[in-house]
Design an enzyme around this catalytic site. Structure first.
Site, PDB file in Angstrom:
ATOM      1  N   HIS A  21      40.006  49.761  44.384  1.00 18.50           N
ATOM      2  CA  HIS A  21      38.506  50.274  44.972  1.00 18.50           C
ATOM      3  C   HIS A  21      38.421  51.981  44.801  1.00 18.50           C
ATOM      4  O   HIS A  21      39.321  52.312  44.510  1.00 18.50           O
ATOM      5  CB  HIS A  21      38.605  49.769  46.113  1.00 18.50           C
ATOM      6  CG  HIS A  21      38.414  48.841  46.770  1.00 18.50           C
ATOM      7  ND1 HIS A  21      37.863  47.942  46.735  1.00 18.50           N
ATOM      8  CD2 HIS A  21      39.285  47.995  47.423  1.00 18.50           C
ATOM      9  CE1 HIS A  21      37.472  46.650  47.150  1.00 18.50           C
ATOM     10  NE2 HIS A  21      38.701  46.788  47.446  1.00 18.50           N
ATOM     11  N   CYS A  33      32.490  52.405  42.288  1.00 24.03           N
ATOM     12  CA  CYS A  33      32.172  50.831  41.828  1.00 24.03           C
ATOM     13  C   CYS A  33      31.568  49.911  41.630  1.00 24.03           C
ATOM     14  O   CYS A  33      31.112  48.716  40.854  1.00 24.03           O
ATOM     15  CB  CYS A  33      32.742  50.794  43.826  1.00 24.03           C
ATOM     16  SG  CYS A  33      33.111  48.979  44.716  1.00 24.03           S
TER      17      CYS A  33
END
Length: 109
Positions: A21, A33
């Site tokens: 992430h 992201c």
């Protein structure tokens, strides 16, 4: 950090993997992201639709993992189209990496 691994054989992309992430912002507001997801999923969808190619796709339940493998034995014309779309994806991901290198890293294997 998002790790992008591109697997190649004879300079041709055979698979790619995204894991991790970015954590560049709060959940729902993480632009890195969102950008990486949009670029990669868009490329996968384009290959499946425009190249009529069934890809092997593995996804993580939490959204932090994507592994895509090209099928073996694609006809040359189809393979060239797939490569062009995946090369375009990599150019976009490299642009993100250039601007946000603390959140995304791309490696070739």
């Amino acid at each position: 950090m998002i790790h992008v691994t591109v697997f190649r054989k004879d300079k041709q992309i055979t698979a790619f993997e995204l894991s991790g992430h970015a954590d560049s912002g709060p959940y729902g507001y993480d632009l890195v992201c969102a950008g990486v997801s949009a670029v990669s999923i868009g490329a996968v969808n384009a290959v499946m639709e425009l190249c009529d190619t069934n890809l092997e796709i593995e996804q993580g339940a939490d959204g932090g993992y994507l592994h895509v493998t090209l099928p073996k034995g694609l006809p040359l014309e189809q393979l060239e189209k797939v490569q062009l779309l995946f090369d375009g994806m990599l150019i976009s991901l490299k642009s993100i990496e250039l601007e946000y290198s603390q959140f995304i890293k791309i490696v070739n294997k």
